[in-house]
Design a protein around this motif. Sequence first.
Motif, PDB file in Angstrom:
ATOM      1  N   LEU A  37       0.717  -0.965  -0.055  1.00 29.11           N
ATOM      2  CA  LEU A  37       0.119  -0.221  -0.260  1.00 29.11           C
ATOM      3  C   LEU A  37       1.186   1.426   0.103  1.00 29.11           C
ATOM      4  CD1 LEU A  37      -2.837   0.859   0.089  1.00 29.11           C
ATOM      5  CD2 LEU A  37      -2.582   0.938   2.653  1.00 29.11           C
ATOM      6  N   LEU A  38       1.854   1.352   0.515  1.00 30.69           N
ATOM      7  CA  LEU A  38       2.651   2.529   0.856  1.00 30.69           C
ATOM      8  C   LEU A  38       3.422   2.445  -0.421  1.00 30.69           C
ATOM      9  CD1 LEU A  38       4.061   1.970   4.397  1.00 30.69           C
ATOM     10  CD2 LEU A  38       2.260   3.802   3.821  1.00 30.69           C
ATOM     11  N   VAL A  39       4.075   0.941  -1.373  1.00 32.87           N
ATOM     12  CA  VAL A  39       4.558   1.568  -2.095  1.00 32.87           C
ATOM     13  C   VAL A  39       4.323   1.773  -3.069  1.00 32.87           C
ATOM     14  CG1 VAL A  39       6.026   0.312  -4.260  1.00 32.87           C
ATOM     15  CG2 VAL A  39       6.540  -1.116  -1.312  1.00 32.87           C
ATOM     16  N   GLY A  40       2.227   1.509  -3.374  1.00 36.24           N
ATOM     17  CA  GLY A  40       1.872   1.527  -4.042  1.00 36.24           C
ATOM     18  C   GLY A  40       1.845   3.596  -4.429  1.00 36.24           C
ATOM     19  N   ALA A  41       1.209   3.998  -3.156  1.00 36.73           N
ATOM     20  CA  ALA A  41       1.238   5.363  -2.726  1.00 36.73           C
ATOM     21  C   ALA A  41       2.559   6.453  -2.971  1.00 36.73           C
ATOM     22  CB  ALA A  41       0.575   5.803  -1.163  1.00 36.73           C
ATOM     23  N   VAL A  42       3.458   5.657  -2.993  1.00 34.06           N
ATOM     24  CA  VAL A  42       4.558   6.559  -3.567  1.00 34.06           C
ATOM     25  C   VAL A  42       4.903   6.532  -4.866  1.00 34.06           C
ATOM     26  CG1 VAL A  42       7.291   7.121  -3.267  1.00 34.06           C
ATOM     27  CG2 VAL A  42       6.026   6.373  -1.329  1.00 34.06           C
ATOM     28  N   SER A  43       4.641   5.301  -5.229  1.00 32.90           N
ATOM     29  CA  SER A  43       4.804   5.284  -6.698  1.00 32.90           C
ATOM     30  C   SER A  43       3.786   6.457  -7.240  1.00 32.90           C
ATOM     31  CB  SER A  43       4.242   4.492  -7.538  1.00 32.90           C
ATOM     32  OG  SER A  43       5.181   2.916  -6.876  1.00 32.90           O
ATOM     33  N   LEU A  44       2.424   6.455  -6.756  1.00 31.80           N
ATOM     34  CA  LEU A  44       1.391   7.731  -7.620  1.00 31.80           C
ATOM     35  C   LEU A  44       1.585   9.194  -6.984  1.00 31.80           C
ATOM     36  CD1 LEU A  44      -1.803   5.192  -7.023  1.00 31.80           C
ATOM     37  CD2 LEU A  44      -0.728   5.227  -9.520  1.00 31.80           C
ATOM     38  N   PHE A  49      -2.826  23.389  -0.684  1.00 33.00           N
ATOM     39  CA  PHE A  49      -3.168  23.038   0.207  1.00 33.00           C
ATOM     40  C   PHE A  49      -1.920  22.602   1.146  1.00 33.00           C
ATOM     41  CE2 PHE A  49      -3.831  17.863   2.713  1.00 33.00           C
ATOM     42  CZ  PHE A  49      -4.459  18.975   4.311  1.00 33.00           C
ATOM     43  N   GLY A  50      -0.890  22.717   0.659  1.00 33.02           N
ATOM     44  CA  GLY A  50       0.435  22.562   0.991  1.00 33.02           C
ATOM     45  C   GLY A  50       1.148  24.348   1.801  1.00 33.02           C
ATOM     46  N   ARG A  51       0.072  25.541   1.802  1.00 32.05           N
ATOM     47  CA  ARG A  51       0.666  26.440   2.076  1.00 32.05           C
ATOM     48  C   ARG A  51       1.500  27.200   1.306  1.00 32.05           C
ATOM     49  NH1 ARG A  51      -1.117  26.998   8.380  1.00 32.05           N
ATOM     50  NH2 ARG A  51      -3.480  26.265   7.735  1.00 32.05           N
ATOM     51  N   TRP A  52       2.141  26.780  -0.539  1.00 29.19           N
ATOM     52  CA  TRP A  52       2.913  27.133  -1.433  1.00 29.19           C
ATOM     53  C   TRP A  52       3.812  26.968  -0.576  1.00 29.19           C
ATOM     54  CZ3 TRP A  52      -1.933  29.599  -0.260  1.00 29.19           C
ATOM     55  CH2 TRP A  52      -2.476  29.680  -1.359  1.00 29.19           C
ATOM     56  N   ASP A  53       3.815  25.898   0.383  1.00 32.69           N
ATOM     57  CA  ASP A  53       5.614  25.563   0.623  1.00 32.69           C
ATOM     58  C   ASP A  53       6.138  24.159   0.319  1.00 32.69           C
ATOM     59  OD1 ASP A  53       7.866  25.463   3.207  1.00 32.69           O
ATOM     60  OD2 ASP A  53       7.167  23.058   3.392  1.00 32.69           O
ATOM     61  N   PRO A  54       7.764  23.934  -0.307  1.00 33.94           N
ATOM     62  CA  PRO A  54       7.679  22.938  -0.370  1.00 33.94           C
ATOM     63  C   PRO A  54       7.467  21.064  -0.128  1.00 33.94           C
ATOM     64  CG  PRO A  54       9.562  24.570  -1.463  1.00 33.94           C
ATOM     65  CD  PRO A  54       8.070  24.580  -0.563  1.00 33.94           C
ATOM     66  N   ILE A  55       7.610  21.681   0.961  1.00 31.07           N
ATOM     67  CA  ILE A  55       7.783  20.122   2.192  1.00 31.07           C
ATOM     68  C   ILE A  55       6.198  20.140   2.327  1.00 31.07           C
ATOM     69  CG2 ILE A  55       8.781  19.259   4.608  1.00 31.07           C
ATOM     70  CD1 ILE A  55      10.737  20.041   2.398  1.00 31.07           C
ATOM     71  N   ARG A  56       5.619  20.869   3.197  1.00 33.43           N
ATOM     72  CA  ARG A  56       4.149  20.268   3.028  1.00 33.43           C
ATOM     73  C   ARG A  56       2.955  20.058   1.633  1.00 33.43           C
ATOM     74  NH1 ARG A  56       1.632  23.390   7.368  1.00 33.43           N
ATOM     75  NH2 ARG A  56       2.724  24.161   8.870  1.00 33.43           N
ATOM     76  N   ALA A  57       3.417  21.038   0.534  1.00 32.04           N
ATOM     77  CA  ALA A  57       2.994  20.521  -0.488  1.00 32.04           C
ATOM     78  C   ALA A  57       2.845  19.360  -1.148  1.00 32.04           C
ATOM     79  CB  ALA A  57       3.727  21.092  -1.679  1.00 32.04           C
ATOM     80  N   SER A  58       4.340  18.953  -0.921  1.00 32.96           N
ATOM     81  CA  SER A  58       4.607  17.441  -1.642  1.00 32.96           C
ATOM     82  C   SER A  58       3.908  16.510  -0.375  1.00 32.96           C
ATOM     83  CB  SER A  58       6.287  17.541  -1.059  1.00 32.96           C
ATOM     84  OG  SER A  58       7.430  18.441  -1.818  1.00 32.96           O
ATOM     85  N   MET A  92       0.095  12.393  -0.072  1.00 35.75           N
ATOM     86  CA  MET A  92      -1.203  12.131   0.726  1.00 35.75           C
ATOM     87  C   MET A  92      -3.051  11.862  -0.648  1.00 35.75           C
ATOM     88  SD  MET A  92      -4.338  14.539   2.938  1.00 35.75           S
ATOM     89  CE  MET A  92      -4.840  14.983   0.934  1.00 35.75           C
ATOM     90  N   PHE A  93      -2.374  13.047  -1.040  1.00 35.46           N
ATOM     91  CA  PHE A  93      -3.141  12.362  -2.248  1.00 35.46           C
ATOM     92  C   PHE A  93      -3.258  11.421  -3.087  1.00 35.46           C
ATOM     93  CE2 PHE A  93      -3.863  17.514  -2.694  1.00 35.46           C
ATOM     94  CZ  PHE A  93      -4.690  17.144  -1.844  1.00 35.46           C
TER      95      PHE A  93
END
Length: 428
Positions: free
Chosen positions: A129-136, A359-368, A373-374
């Motif tokens: 599940l986690l591998v697929g999440a990272v891939s997507l 959603f990440g408030r125009w911040d690289p870390i938060r946006a990533s 999450m998506f």
Amino acid sequence: MSASTSTMIDDGRMPLTTVKVRHLKVPIVLIVVTVLLGALFALVPRSGESTFRLGDASSVIALPDIVLPTALTCWVMLALLAILTAWEFWEAWSYRRVPLWLTVAYGAFGVFAFLVWAGAGGLVPVSSLLVGAVSLSVPLVFGALGGVIGERAGVVNVAIEGQFLLGAFSAAMLSSLTGNPFVGLIGAMIGGVLVAFVLAAFAIKYLVEQVIVGVVLNVLVTGLTGFLYGALLVPNEAQLNNPVRFERIKIPLLGDIPILGPVLFNQTFIVYLMFITVPLVAWGLYRTRWGLRLRAVGEHPQAADTVGIKVNATRFWNVSLAGAIAGIGGAYFTLVSVPQFGKEMTAGLGFIALAAVIFGRWDPIRASLAALMFGFVTNLQNLLTILRTPIPSEFMLMLPYVVTIIAVAGFAGQIRGPAAAGKPYIKG
């Protein structure tokens, strides 16, 4: 949202007003989610046991499966979610800033409760599940980074979808012609830059409305790649649409770590590039002269101009950089995910990346993290289909977009983007 006002006197001369504001949007969203989960558990009860598999067949270190009673675990987790919701509501009602970890904990426990309910009588492969999440999530992360850089520079990058498509097309064709995936990757970056170049030219030079230009570019690139797909790639599939893809590179020892090993240390070159690019962009944005100038032209271009920064030139080159990064996300579709280019294969993910920026408030870390999450939600949709949960298949297809709407409207609606984003700058 509600507010209370108190007045103080400064040296007996001038009244200063302090306004305290209650931000209740997030607690209200959590209340709604908790009620919906409770209704799901009550109206569609599931019995039996839910099994969570922590390892996979390739794991060197074997971990035992975790077996939980479905009904009991669901109600215990729901009670815990209710406690966290009440805590967050109380913090907001008391005019205190709600700790971020509290919202993250609620999200983690909520997903776990839903997985326990969905996995009744079945098997939930955690590592897969986690591998697929990272891939997507990979194209979404690169697209979100491109969006952050563009908007921080003052240009709304609505054309991420077009940069994905042209990047995927260029990568597939050049990798097929040369037999080298790295050439395809460079071609994808050039494709993203070309789309960004047109966006920057119309938005910065000719002062055309940025959102309109971005939407038109998406339609244009969709039609162009669709035409070229039918005219070039379909008749010459073996020569032009048979790309050599990146293979997985397993890092010794680290790749054997249970759960995290396959997720982080047994990936392709583009995924490792993503791991480097995210902190590099974050560091550059906040710790370097480049980042300072970038933020200056996006927040207060007049002030930046007075200190000698060429506002429009800075915007132009940074939008081009954003296009190159988004183009890498497009390359992932054809050099890793799918063995060939397909018509409209990005399926609107550019707009999901744009939502991750907000959603990440125009911040690289938060946006990533938002992009991750998506991606997790999208992969969760696939898992729920395999587990044959009693949720209608139509809702399964809607799930990533429903979560996107809830995230942006419920959690990001109270924030402000760069002050000059979307506003053309006219010198003098």
